[in-house]
Design a protein around this motif. Sequence first.
Motif, PDB file in Angstrom:
ATOM      1  N   VAL A  74       0.820  -1.219   0.000  1.00 52.10           N
ATOM      2  CA  VAL A  74       0.000   0.000   0.000  1.00 52.10           C
ATOM      3  C   VAL A  74       0.851   1.265   0.000  1.00 52.10           C
ATOM      4  O   VAL A  74       0.415   2.309   0.479  1.00 52.10           O
ATOM      5  CB  VAL A  74      -0.960   0.020   1.213  1.00 52.10           C
ATOM      6  CG1 VAL A  74      -2.038  -1.023   1.058  1.00 52.10           C
ATOM      7  CG2 VAL A  74      -0.202  -0.193   2.523  1.00 52.10           C
ATOM      8  N   ASP A  75       2.044   1.205  -0.550  1.00 49.22           N
ATOM      9  CA  ASP A  75       2.945   2.354  -0.474  1.00 49.22           C
ATOM     10  C   ASP A  75       2.384   3.596  -1.158  1.00 49.22           C
ATOM     11  O   ASP A  75       2.557   4.712  -0.675  1.00 49.22           O
ATOM     12  CB  ASP A  75       4.305   2.006  -1.097  1.00 49.22           C
ATOM     13  CG  ASP A  75       5.105   1.065  -0.202  1.00 49.22           C
ATOM     14  OD1 ASP A  75       4.611   0.724   0.884  1.00 49.22           O
ATOM     15  OD2 ASP A  75       6.208   0.678  -0.596  1.00 49.22           O
ATOM     16  N   LEU A  76       1.759   3.450  -2.333  1.00 45.49           N
ATOM     17  CA  LEU A  76       1.191   4.587  -3.077  1.00 45.49           C
ATOM     18  C   LEU A  76       2.227   5.621  -3.476  1.00 45.49           C
ATOM     19  O   LEU A  76       1.890   6.753  -3.813  1.00 45.49           O
ATOM     20  CB  LEU A  76       0.072   5.280  -2.268  1.00 45.49           C
ATOM     21  CG  LEU A  76      -1.145   4.424  -1.898  1.00 45.49           C
ATOM     22  CD1 LEU A  76      -2.085   5.207  -1.001  1.00 45.49           C
ATOM     23  CD2 LEU A  76      -1.872   3.946  -3.144  1.00 45.49           C
ATOM     24  N   VAL A  77       3.489   5.259  -3.417  1.00 47.80           N
ATOM     25  CA  VAL A  77       4.583   6.166  -3.764  1.00 47.80           C
ATOM     26  C   VAL A  77       5.562   5.388  -4.637  1.00 47.80           C
ATOM     27  O   VAL A  77       5.869   4.230  -4.352  1.00 47.80           O
ATOM     28  CB  VAL A  77       5.317   6.699  -2.510  1.00 47.80           C
ATOM     29  CG1 VAL A  77       6.453   7.620  -2.905  1.00 47.80           C
ATOM     30  CG2 VAL A  77       4.343   7.425  -1.589  1.00 47.80           C
ATOM     31  N   ASP A  78       6.044   6.012  -5.712  1.00 39.85           N
ATOM     32  CA  ASP A  78       6.982   5.332  -6.618  1.00 39.85           C
ATOM     33  C   ASP A  78       8.396   5.354  -6.076  1.00 39.85           C
ATOM     34  O   ASP A  78       9.352   5.710  -6.757  1.00 39.85           O
ATOM     35  CB  ASP A  78       6.938   5.993  -8.002  1.00 39.85           C
ATOM     36  CG  ASP A  78       5.620   5.740  -8.705  1.00 39.85           C
ATOM     37  OD1 ASP A  78       5.006   4.697  -8.450  1.00 39.85           O
ATOM     38  OD2 ASP A  78       5.208   6.597  -9.500  1.00 39.85           O
ATOM     39  N   GLN A  79       8.537   4.983  -4.831  1.00 35.29           N
ATOM     40  CA  GLN A  79       9.838   4.903  -4.177  1.00 35.29           C
ATOM     41  C   GLN A  79       9.734   3.831  -3.098  1.00 35.29           C
ATOM     42  O   GLN A  79       9.003   4.020  -2.117  1.00 35.29           O
ATOM     43  CB  GLN A  79      10.237   6.251  -3.565  1.00 35.29           C
ATOM     44  CG  GLN A  79      11.614   6.239  -2.927  1.00 35.29           C
ATOM     45  CD  GLN A  79      12.030   7.627  -2.450  1.00 35.29           C
ATOM     46  OE1 GLN A  79      11.352   8.620  -2.702  1.00 35.29           O
ATOM     47  NE2 GLN A  79      13.145   7.696  -1.756  1.00 35.29           N
ATOM     48  N   PRO A  80      10.385   2.692  -3.269  1.00 31.03           N
ATOM     49  CA  PRO A  80      10.279   1.608  -2.287  1.00 31.03           C
ATOM     50  C   PRO A  80      10.595   2.094  -0.876  1.00 31.03           C
ATOM     51  O   PRO A  80      11.537   2.862  -0.647  1.00 31.03           O
ATOM     52  CB  PRO A  80      11.322   0.594  -2.773  1.00 31.03           C
ATOM     53  CG  PRO A  80      11.432   0.849  -4.239  1.00 31.03           C
ATOM     54  CD  PRO A  80      11.275   2.337  -4.391  1.00 31.03           C
ATOM     55  N   HIS A 191      -5.237  11.334   1.417  1.00 34.35           N
ATOM     56  CA  HIS A 191      -3.968  10.759   1.863  1.00 34.35           C
ATOM     57  C   HIS A 191      -3.086  11.826   2.500  1.00 34.35           C
ATOM     58  O   HIS A 191      -3.209  13.016   2.193  1.00 34.35           O
ATOM     59  CB  HIS A 191      -3.220  10.111   0.701  1.00 34.35           C
ATOM     60  CG  HIS A 191      -3.956   8.964   0.088  1.00 34.35           C
ATOM     61  ND1 HIS A 191      -4.871   9.115  -0.920  1.00 34.35           N
ATOM     62  CD2 HIS A 191      -3.930   7.631   0.374  1.00 34.35           C
ATOM     63  CE1 HIS A 191      -5.379   7.942  -1.245  1.00 34.35           C
ATOM     64  NE2 HIS A 191      -4.812   7.025  -0.482  1.00 34.35           N
ATOM     65  N   GLY A 192      -2.202  11.370   3.366  1.00 32.12           N
ATOM     66  CA  GLY A 192      -1.218  12.247   3.970  1.00 32.12           C
ATOM     67  C   GLY A 192      -0.019  12.409   3.055  1.00 32.12           C
ATOM     68  O   GLY A 192      -0.007  11.921   1.921  1.00 32.12           O
ATOM     69  N   PRO A 193       1.035  13.079   3.527  1.00 31.03           N
ATOM     70  CA  PRO A 193       2.222  13.307   2.704  1.00 31.03           C
ATOM     71  C   PRO A 193       3.020  12.033   2.488  1.00 31.03           C
ATOM     72  O   PRO A 193       2.888  11.064   3.245  1.00 31.03           O
ATOM     73  CB  PRO A 193       3.010  14.319   3.532  1.00 31.03           C
ATOM     74  CG  PRO A 193       2.618  14.018   4.949  1.00 31.03           C
ATOM     75  CD  PRO A 193       1.165  13.647   4.881  1.00 31.03           C
ATOM     76  N   ALA A 194       3.835  12.012   1.440  1.00 31.52           N
ATOM     77  CA  ALA A 194       4.721  10.882   1.185  1.00 31.52           C
ATOM     78  C   ALA A 194       5.851  10.900   2.214  1.00 31.52           C
ATOM     79  O   ALA A 194       6.571  11.891   2.340  1.00 31.52           O
ATOM     80  CB  ALA A 194       5.287  10.963  -0.225  1.00 31.52           C
ATOM     81  N   VAL A 195       5.982   9.803   2.946  1.00 34.57           N
ATOM     82  CA  VAL A 195       7.004   9.680   3.987  1.00 34.57           C
ATOM     83  C   VAL A 195       7.563   8.267   3.968  1.00 34.57           C
ATOM     84  O   VAL A 195       6.966   7.359   3.383  1.00 34.57           O
ATOM     85  CB  VAL A 195       6.430   9.987   5.396  1.00 34.57           C
ATOM     86  CG1 VAL A 195       6.003  11.435   5.504  1.00 34.57           C
ATOM     87  CG2 VAL A 195       5.279   9.054   5.728  1.00 34.57           C
ATOM     88  N   ALA A 196       8.693   8.076   4.618  1.00 30.16           N
ATOM     89  CA  ALA A 196       9.264   6.730   4.734  1.00 30.16           C
ATOM     90  C   ALA A 196       8.350   5.857   5.578  1.00 30.16           C
ATOM     91  O   ALA A 196       7.755   6.318   6.559  1.00 30.16           O
ATOM     92  CB  ALA A 196      10.652   6.797   5.357  1.00 30.16           C
ATOM     93  N   VAL A 197       8.216   4.590   5.193  1.00 33.62           N
ATOM     94  CA  VAL A 197       7.398   3.642   5.948  1.00 33.62           C
ATOM     95  C   VAL A 197       7.937   3.523   7.371  1.00 33.62           C
ATOM     96  O   VAL A 197       9.140   3.694   7.625  1.00 33.62           O
ATOM     97  CB  VAL A 197       7.402   2.264   5.247  1.00 33.62           C
ATOM     98  CG1 VAL A 197       6.648   1.222   6.073  1.00 33.62           C
ATOM     99  CG2 VAL A 197       6.761   2.375   3.864  1.00 33.62           C
ATOM    100  N   THR A 198       7.050   3.241   8.301  1.00 33.30           N
ATOM    101  CA  THR A 198       7.428   3.129   9.713  1.00 33.30           C
ATOM    102  C   THR A 198       8.743   2.369   9.889  1.00 33.30           C
ATOM    103  O   THR A 198       8.916   1.278   9.352  1.00 33.30           O
ATOM    104  CB  THR A 198       6.314   2.402  10.497  1.00 33.30           C
ATOM    105  OG1 THR A 198       5.906   1.240   9.757  1.00 33.30           O
ATOM    106  CG2 THR A 198       5.118   3.301  10.690  1.00 33.30           C
ATOM    107  N   PRO A 199       9.680   2.948  10.652  1.00 34.17           N
ATOM    108  CA  PRO A 199      11.037   2.403  10.714  1.00 34.17           C
ATOM    109  C   PRO A 199      11.202   1.191  11.622  1.00 34.17           C
ATOM    110  O   PRO A 199      10.549   1.054  12.656  1.00 34.17           O
ATOM    111  CB  PRO A 199      11.847   3.585  11.267  1.00 34.17           C
ATOM    112  CG  PRO A 199      10.857   4.332  12.101  1.00 34.17           C
ATOM    113  CD  PRO A 199       9.546   4.212  11.376  1.00 34.17           C
TER     114      PRO A 199
END
Length: 266
Positions: A74-80, A191-199
């Motif tokens: 469910v990333d929804l961002v073109d960046q793994p 949706h919220g802003p594009a951020v890194a997935v929970t670390p």
Amino acid sequence: LPEVSLHTDGLWRFISADLAMQGVDSPSVLTREFVSLKDHWLDPSLLVSHSCGYPVVADLRERVEVVGSWSTVVDLVDQPGWYRTVIIAREDDSLADDLGAYSRNGLRLCANGPDSLSGWVSLAQFLHEQHGLSDELLSNELSVLITGGHFNSVEAVRSGRADIASIDAWSFWLLSTWRRPAAAGLRVIGHGPAVAVTPLITRLGGPVESLRNALQRAANDEDLKPTLAALGITSFVPHGREAHDPVRLIADRYEPTIGLLRRQSW
């Protein structure tokens, strides 16, 4: 979720065995019970845990090591390794499409807690950037219910105790997939802003490289594919705290709204 505990345990057994082969002492079973998340994250014996992106740039900054992030379905961002929060409302709630009307007549929000990126910071960003709601407008009859967890927030919206919530997208996917009735009657309105997935984190001085090796091999293991699919994991992305630093900038930018939400919470 108890529904996926067998898959989580299977993933951990692989990681633990891999760490052992690298000479890292590793427990065979996961710890699932602790008094508080913060105490758990700051435990000097912490090997690896999952935290929120906001704490690692705030209270946990310089107090834990960031190992990396899972990439999810469910990333929804073109960046793994990056994703967006989901903003949810009830399917039959037409006012959710006009938050201005909501804010004039009483907007009931809910959040898992004021230290949450997905539930708190992303909610402030959504209200401003996607709906142009000013702090003055938001201050009219605004209330924020603190639920203590994303699943609790989903239930608060579904049951009508709140109108809108910002939910970690991965958590919402797990709930929608494995406990469908709990998410029934809800829809994503933004949706919220594009951020890194929970670390994924470890203690200061923890075995960062060994963990990255084990997590990477787990993500690529063919025998684990069914387990990874059940958990919504597609890959592992190694990175440090710098990947989460933009969260601090987002929080600073929307501090007036975050402060307003804090004052109106209960």
